[in-house]
Design an enzyme around this catalytic site. Structure first.
Site, PDB file in Angstrom:
ATOM      1  N   LYS A  13       0.781  -1.244   0.000  1.00 46.51           N
ATOM      2  CA  LYS A  13       0.000   0.000   0.000  1.00 46.51           C
ATOM      3  C   LYS A  13       0.809   1.287   0.000  1.00 46.51           C
ATOM      4  CE  LYS A  13      -1.270  -1.233   4.773  1.00 46.51           C
ATOM      5  NZ  LYS A  13      -2.399  -1.356   5.699  1.00 46.51           N
ATOM      6  N   HIS A  96     -10.878  -3.362  -0.874  1.00 49.19           N
ATOM      7  CA  HIS A  96     -10.178  -3.240   0.409  1.00 49.19           C
ATOM      8  C   HIS A  96     -10.924  -2.257   1.307  1.00 49.19           C
ATOM      9  CE1 HIS A  96      -7.009  -2.197   3.313  1.00 49.19           C
ATOM     10  NE2 HIS A  96      -6.456  -3.341   2.986  1.00 49.19           N
ATOM     11  N   GLU A 166     -11.679  -9.612   5.607  1.00 48.42           N
ATOM     12  CA  GLU A 166     -11.055  -8.537   6.381  1.00 48.42           C
ATOM     13  C   GLU A 166     -11.953  -8.192   7.565  1.00 48.42           C
ATOM     14  OE1 GLU A 166      -8.521  -5.073   4.474  1.00 48.42           O
ATOM     15  OE2 GLU A 166     -10.524  -5.166   3.619  1.00 48.42           O
TER      16      GLU A 166
END
Length: 272
Positions: A13, A96, A166
């Site tokens: 990232k 994400h 996640e």
């Protein structure tokens, strides 16, 4: 458990600077890593070509986003799957929590992106998961079901899809879901795929854990029956990534890792 392979996806990232990129690529290139683990490097757009040039072919490359079209309105500043393939990218990470929560990307948009990327020949890694409020309210499974339903509305062929659970409530907190929490969510996901699509799809789609993963917790997470690997954030730019990649080595090989034989501690990477 089926014959699904084990995956480690490194999410680089906010890594910045060519020297940091070169150091990480060198570390990965010279270290002895488990041949049974597929490693995918998720890299910011500016460094994609550099990383592809520096890493051996065994390491696959993922972009951290793409758009749902190749041309037309709203594409200024966006990156298309065709562009990504042109620079050696084979995977793209979508959905994400950073993009869902900060950029307010909807389930529908993420599903449209995923479906289009697949038609253009990219493999997709799609994140799903519940917020703290959803978890506190007992809505983990309903949140996952809604996200999966949206994907299923758009995706026709699941062969090149990977799903990542996640637990958004754990990200940035320094806490990780306990192994049974990860298994519960991924087990539900596997069962949902079987019930709403097919057992064949449920058997082939890799399911990864995307909460905080490090060298201390990777082993206990990896032995869960529906954990097929990890999406790794902060630890992906540290030496921890080597041990995470080598999570599934047998005991004899593990002794070599523990003795330091597989590690090359010639540098220190900042925690991004």
């Amino acid at each position: 458990m089926s014959e699904r392979r084990f995956y480690v996806v490194a999410n680089w990232k906010a890594i910045s600077g060519k020297e940091n990129i070169k150091d990480m690529c060198k570390l990965l290139s010279i270290s002895v890593l488990d041949d049974n683990t597929d490693v995918i490097i998720g890299c910011p757009f500016p460094y994609l070509q550099l990383v592809r040039q520096l890493l051996p072919e065994r390491f696959k490359l993922a972009a951290l986003n793409c758009y749902k079209e190749c041309k037309g309105p709203y594409t200024t500043g966006e990156v298309s799957p065709v562009m990504l393939k042109d620079v050696g990218v084979s995977w793209v990470l979508l959905g994400h929590s950073d993009r869902r929560n900060i950029l307010h990307e909807s389930d529908e948009l993420i599903s449209e992106k995923a479906a289009y990327a697949l038609t253009q020949g990219l493999n997709v890694i799609i994140c799903v998961g519940e917020s703290y409020d959803d978890r506190f309210a007992g809505n983990t499974e309903s949140t996952l079901a809604n996200q999966l339903s949206s994907l299923n509305k758009h995706i026709k062929d699941w062969e090149n899809v990977m799903l990542v659970y996640e637990p958004v409530w754990a990200l940035g907190s320094g806490k990780s879901a306990r192994p049974h929490n990860a298994q519960s969510a991924l087990g539900f996901t596997r069962k949902w795929l079987e019930n709403h699509i097919s057992k064949g799809v449920a058997d082939i789609v890799p399911l990864l854990y995307g909460g905080p993963v490090n060298s201390s917790n990777c082993k206990t997470l990896a032995v869960q029956p529906d954990v097929d690997g990890f999406l790794v954030g902060n630890s992906s730019t540290k030496h921890d990534i080597l041990q995470i990649i080598n999570t599934n080595l047998n005991d004899e090989d593990k002794q070599s890792v523990d003795s330091g034989e597989y590690f090359s501690p010639y540098m220190d990477i900042t925690d991004f």
